[in-house]
Design an enzyme around this catalytic site. Structure first.
Site, PDB file in Angstrom:
ATOM      1  N   HIS A  78       0.840  -1.198   0.000  1.00  0.00           N
ATOM      2  CA  HIS A  78       0.000   0.000   0.000  1.00  0.00           C
ATOM      3  C   HIS A  78       0.877   1.250   0.000  1.00  0.00           C
ATOM      4  O   HIS A  78       1.856   1.339   0.746  1.00  0.00           O
ATOM      5  CB  HIS A  78      -0.933   0.021   1.203  1.00  0.00           C
ATOM      6  CG  HIS A  78      -2.052   0.992   1.039  1.00  0.00           C
ATOM      7  ND1 HIS A  78      -1.891   2.345   1.201  1.00  0.00           N
ATOM      8  CD2 HIS A  78      -3.354   0.818   0.696  1.00  0.00           C
ATOM      9  CE1 HIS A  78      -3.038   2.965   0.988  1.00  0.00           C
ATOM     10  NE2 HIS A  78      -3.951   2.045   0.679  1.00  0.00           N
ATOM     11  N   PHE A 298      -7.293  -8.784  15.392  1.00  0.00           N
ATOM     12  CA  PHE A 298      -7.393  -7.490  16.051  1.00  0.00           C
ATOM     13  C   PHE A 298      -8.860  -7.076  16.118  1.00  0.00           C
ATOM     14  O   PHE A 298      -9.443  -6.654  15.112  1.00  0.00           O
ATOM     15  CB  PHE A 298      -6.549  -6.464  15.300  1.00  0.00           C
ATOM     16  CG  PHE A 298      -5.234  -7.048  14.868  1.00  0.00           C
ATOM     17  CD1 PHE A 298      -4.311  -7.490  15.801  1.00  0.00           C
ATOM     18  CD2 PHE A 298      -4.959  -7.231  13.521  1.00  0.00           C
ATOM     19  CE1 PHE A 298      -3.123  -8.076  15.406  1.00  0.00           C
ATOM     20  CE2 PHE A 298      -3.783  -7.818  13.118  1.00  0.00           C
ATOM     21  CZ  PHE A 298      -2.856  -8.243  14.063  1.00  0.00           C
ATOM     22  N   ASP A 300     -11.878  -5.329  16.142  1.00  0.00           N
ATOM     23  CA  ASP A 300     -12.408  -4.002  15.890  1.00  0.00           C
ATOM     24  C   ASP A 300     -13.880  -4.107  15.505  1.00  0.00           C
ATOM     25  O   ASP A 300     -14.583  -4.979  16.009  1.00  0.00           O
ATOM     26  CB  ASP A 300     -11.594  -3.317  14.785  1.00  0.00           C
ATOM     27  CG  ASP A 300     -11.609  -4.109  13.474  1.00  0.00           C
ATOM     28  OD1 ASP A 300     -12.298  -5.151  13.398  1.00  0.00           O
ATOM     29  OD2 ASP A 300     -10.947  -3.675  12.516  1.00  0.00           O
ATOM     30  N   ASP A 369      -6.508 -11.709   9.508  1.00  0.00           N
ATOM     31  CA  ASP A 369      -7.173 -10.466   9.886  1.00  0.00           C
ATOM     32  C   ASP A 369      -6.976  -9.403   8.813  1.00  0.00           C
ATOM     33  O   ASP A 369      -7.934  -8.729   8.388  1.00  0.00           O
ATOM     34  CB  ASP A 369      -6.623  -9.963  11.223  1.00  0.00           C
ATOM     35  CG  ASP A 369      -7.248  -8.651  11.664  1.00  0.00           C
ATOM     36  OD1 ASP A 369      -6.879  -7.600  11.075  1.00  0.00           O
ATOM     37  OD2 ASP A 369      -8.089  -8.643  12.567  1.00  0.00           O
ATOM     38  N   ASP A 374      -9.154  -6.044   4.540  1.00  0.00           N
ATOM     39  CA  ASP A 374      -9.068  -5.540   3.167  1.00  0.00           C
ATOM     40  C   ASP A 374     -10.302  -5.925   2.358  1.00  0.00           C
ATOM     41  O   ASP A 374     -10.801  -5.141   1.550  1.00  0.00           O
ATOM     42  CB  ASP A 374      -7.813  -6.102   2.481  1.00  0.00           C
ATOM     43  CG  ASP A 374      -6.528  -5.500   3.023  1.00  0.00           C
ATOM     44  OD1 ASP A 374      -6.606  -4.497   3.757  1.00  0.00           O
ATOM     45  OD2 ASP A 374      -5.450  -6.047   2.721  1.00  0.00           O
TER      46      ASP A 374
END
Length: 397
Positions: A78, A298, A300, A369, A374
């Site tokens: 990226h 993670f 979220d 993850d 993505d």
């Protein structure tokens, strides 16, 4: 086997995780995140894991990741993520101020300076990696950052703002700057994270507080540079997570749950700092961790969203209604802890299925993850989201 029966294979998975793998040192620490996720999963009443859907998801995800050759290189591909090689000699990423000294690698040549700048950028990035969602329905009215001729939203808006600040000569990744109450003010934060719409980035005062606290801890314990924090972990991913949770209150992502004596550890941002180092340095140098597989996903709001859309997670009717109607779910509430902890356990089950079916697969919870995140962002960009994410406003994610 019904979903409420004990699964011997899952119990064995937990046992292996807690006891450590053969290539780990006997004295290596554990974060306790997976153990706590299993506890919440066992006691959750509003979030459940669908075993069959996890098996199906494992097959689909493995095929997609293999087709895309998904690896740590995907993280660095990226344009906004830091590249240590490209950062060598780049003034835009060098630390400003007078601190750090040789411990931080500042005066030991361009190569180490580039690595030190990379670690400082990633630390700053994950220190501020929380709460980007907007309640506005029109995408064009949501908080966004213009940088390099593009408009960035969500997580990428924060990364773009950091890059833009460095380009403008603002030492936003320097812990000395964070502690300077005359230089690093709320007004400066508003400038650094200025939007190209009329909506501000959420929780700017809280982000400034995180920078202040981290700067103080780095000054007191780590010679003013996060590179020394990384070195203090001595190559242990779990050790670095535990240091972050112990020394930095703003990384201590743990919460009470249903009267349990010990809080549930989730540690999203502490774990993602380790993961980002590992991915950025491709598992070498400052990203070399002998126990990297102790890091979980993670927790979220995006990964639970895609797990739910894939049928892997399902919710009680009241929780389902709250999410679909956009009702804000309080941070640390039972619903929120169940959403996050059950997502951790769900990804671990998917990972287990991949490894059982494809023993040679080079995948761990981190890559899984990253890929899920993505994927849901691609679905959002193309208007293919089928369910909304839950809404919680906090510094934890």
């Amino acid at each position: 086997m019904s979903d409420d029966e004990a699964d011997p294979e899952l119990l064995e998975l937990l046992r292996q995780h807690l006891q450590g793998k053969p290539n780990l040192r006997n004295d290596d620490p554990d974060t306790g995140v997976l153990e706590d996720a299993r506890y919440v999963y066992d006691n959750a009443i509003d979030v459940a894991v669908q075993m069959r859907a996890c098996k199906d998801a494992a097959a689909v995800l493995h095929a997609q990741m293999r087709a895309k050759e998904y690896s740590t290189a995907s993280w660095g591909a990226h344009e906004l993520h830091p590249d240590p090689a490209a950062m060598q000699g780049s003034n835009g990423f060098r630390r400003h101020g007078d601190g750090g000294g040789a411990d931080a690698g500042e005066d030991e040549g361009d190569e180490e300076s580039g690595d030190a700048a990379t670690v400082a950028f990633i630390f700053t990035m994950d220190l501020l990696n929380f709460s980007f969602w907007s309640a506005r329905k029109e995408p064009e009215r949501r908080f966004a950052v213009e940088y390099r001729g593009k408009r960035w939203t969500g997580y990428w808006s924060m990364v773009a703002a950091l890059r833009r600040a460095l380009d403008e000569g603002i030492p936003i990744t320097d812990s000395h700057f964070w502690q300077d109450e005359e230089a690093c003010t709320l007004e400066v934060m508003k400038h650094v994270f200025r939007s190209c719409t009329d909506e501000e980035m959420p929780l700017l005062a809280e982000r400034l507080a995180c920078l202040r606290e981290a700067g103080q801890v780095l000054y007191e314990k780590y010679h003013c540079h996060p590179l020394n924090l990384v070195l203090a972990a001595n190559g242990s991913a779990a050790g670095l997570v535990n240091l972050l949770a112990e020394d930095f209150a703003c990384f201590r992502d743990e919460h009470p749950f249903e009267g349990r004596k010990r809080p549930v550890r989730i540690l999203k941002r502490a774990q993602i700092f380790v993961a980002d180092l590992w991915a950025c340095f491709h598992g070498a140098g400052y990203g070399a961790f002998r126990d990297i597989d102790k890091i979980t996903m993670f927790a979220d709001y995006r990964v639970p969203q895609i797990l739910n859309s894939m049928g892997c997670l399902y919710y009680s009717p009241p929780l389902e209604t709250a999410i679909r109607t956009g009702r804000e779910i309080p941070s640390g509430s039972s619903w929120e802890v169940q959403l996050r902890a059950c997502s951790i356990w769900c990804v671990e089950l998917i990972l287990k299925e991949i490894r059982q079916s494809h023993p040679d697969a080079r995948v761990n919870a981190i890559l899984l993850d990253f890929f899920l995140y993505d994927t849901i962002k691609e679905m959002e960009a193309t208007g293919k989201e089928t369910v909304p994410h839950h809404r919680t406003r906090s510094i934890w994610y």
